[in-house]
Enzyme design. Structure first.
Site, PDB file in Angstrom:
ATOM      1  CG  HIS A  45      -1.977  -1.074   1.159  1.00 31.48           C
ATOM      2  ND1 HIS A  45      -2.968  -1.199   2.103  1.00 31.48           N
ATOM      3  CD2 HIS A  45      -2.193  -2.079   0.258  1.00 31.48           C
ATOM      4  CE1 HIS A  45      -3.749  -2.233   1.795  1.00 31.48           C
ATOM      5  NE2 HIS A  45      -3.298  -2.772   0.684  1.00 31.48           N
ATOM      6  CD  GLU A  47      -0.963   3.896   4.157  1.00 25.43           C
ATOM      7  OE1 GLU A  47      -2.064   4.173   4.662  1.00 25.43           O
ATOM      8  OE2 GLU A  47      -0.837   3.100   3.202  1.00 25.43           O
ATOM      9  CB  CYS A  73      -5.613  -0.848   5.923  1.00 25.74           C
ATOM     10  SG  CYS A  73      -3.977  -1.539   5.611  1.00 25.74           S
ATOM     11  CB  THR A 293     -33.342  -0.316 -25.492  1.00 22.38           C
ATOM     12  OG1 THR A 293     -33.929   0.034 -26.747  1.00 22.38           O
ATOM     13  CG2 THR A 293     -34.356  -1.108 -24.666  1.00 22.38           C
ATOM     14  CG  LEU A 294     -28.561  -1.630 -21.055  1.00 22.21           C
ATOM     15  CD1 LEU A 294     -29.505  -2.367 -20.108  1.00 22.21           C
ATOM     16  CD2 LEU A 294     -27.376  -2.528 -21.446  1.00 22.21           C
TER      17      LEU A 294
END
Length: 355
Positions: A45, A47, A73, A293-294
């Site tokens: 990560h 850090e 975290c 349509t979608l």
């Protein structure tokens, strides 16, 4: 913090399904000792990258300040807790942009830092960090991706001529910019109608990317042709059906596609179920490029979090709409949006609008 946010932006398309995080470590005079951003899932990560950078420079980080764009975290996932690494390194202060929305962290990282005697300040750059990780926040808080619907239209709102021709309404700069938005998504979604009519690849080609997003096709009756270009490498393809015919499913699986079912009572694919399934797969941002349509179904069911519309300075007259639904009988029933950002891209305008 601005420097840490710039580092976090370098993690776009790299960290899925993890958030994009940057970290800068400075001494009391503000001199940078180390910096870094989160790597691919399972990698270090931000850090840890910043601590490693400081060590490689021969810098002593004891008593230093870490500016990080998301709460460090506190749980052991694929990597050890970052808050423990900061404590072990002897930092004196952590300035975090925003609290992590993950219930496994959410305030616990800051609490462990404070318990170790480290000063923690939260809020600097919070809005910017949340925008950068808007899909991660959506998945953590709502269990589904942030849905971004992309369209290219003329000034009179046409996405194609009546005969279906749409290449190219917008200019080259807008098309390249559209691929940059594809790049930041965890998945790109379309419908079987677009697959059959346009035979698109829907991969990222016009900008560099370390990985291809998952391509998702909504196909109620598994009518996707096995020779469709969307099934070509690189990248993975998920086809969501309402009913999976065995022979058709086998032919598509032979081309590398994964098939799942998500039926709605009307015999179509159930869109909220699709979003939940993609959230469970760790998709943070879903980029929808589909036909009228979608697109209309997503809009009418109020499932679009952000409209990314490239507006070309052209009038096409009669043609196909951006999204077909309704008709409405009252203006109060309209999908009401706010302009979030408007920017000129080449000869076109890029409009970001949100409910």
């Amino acid at each position: 913090m601005r420097q840490a946010l710039a580092l976090a932006r370098q993690a776009i398309a790299l960290t899925e399904p993890n958030p994009r995080v940057g970290c800068v470590i400075t001494d009391a005079a503000g001199r940078v000792l180390g910096q870094g951003h989160t790597q691919q899932a399972g990698g270090p990560h931000a850090e840890v990258m910043a601590l490693r950078d400081a060590a490689a420079r021969g810098e002593d980080v004891r008593g230093a300040t870490a500016y990080v764009t998301l709460e460090p975290c506190s749980h052991h996932g694929r990597t050890p807790p970052c808050c423990d690494a900061l404590v072990a390194a002897g930092l004196g202060r952590v300035v975090a942009a925003i609290e992590d929305p993950n219930v496994l962290v959410s305030g616990q990282g800051h609490a462990r830092l404070r318990a170790a005697g480290i000063r923690v300040d939260v809020g600097l750059g919070g809005d910017e960090s949340r925008e950068l990780n808007i899909g991660f926040f959506s998945r953590m808080q709502r269990g589904r991706p942030w849905v971004r619907l992309k369209a290219a239209v003329s000034l009179d709102g046409r996405s194609a001529l009546e005969n279906g021709v749409s290449q190219w309404i917008t200019g080259e700069a807008a098309r390249t910019d559209g691929h940059a938005w594809r790049r930041r998504a965890g998945a790109v979604l379309t419908g079987v109608g677009t697959v059959r009519d346009d035979n698109p690849r829907l991969d990222v080609r016009l900008v560099d990317t370390p990985r291809q997003p998952l391509r998702v096709v909504l196909d109620s009756q598994l009518a996707t042709p096995p020779e469709a270009r969307i099934l070509d490498a690189p990248g993975s393809v998920l086809i969501v059906a309402a009913r999976a015919d065995a022979a058709r499913a086998d032919a598509l699986r032979a081309r590398g596609a994964e098939i799942v079912e998500a039926p709605a009572p009307d015999g179509r694919v159930d869109l909220p179920t699709v979003l939940r399934l993609l959230g469970e797969r760790g998709i943070n941002e879903l980029h929808v490029e589909a036909g009228r349509t979608l697109s209309g179904a997503f809009a009418q069911q109020r499932l679009v979090d952000e409209y990314l519309v490239y507006l070309a300075p052209k009038l096409l007259g009669r043609g196909r709409d951006l999204a077909t639904f309704g008709p409405l009988t009252d203006l109060g029933d309209a999908v009401t949006l706010q302009f979030h950002d408007v920017e000129r891209v080449g000869t076109d305008l890029r409009v970001l609008a949100r409910p």
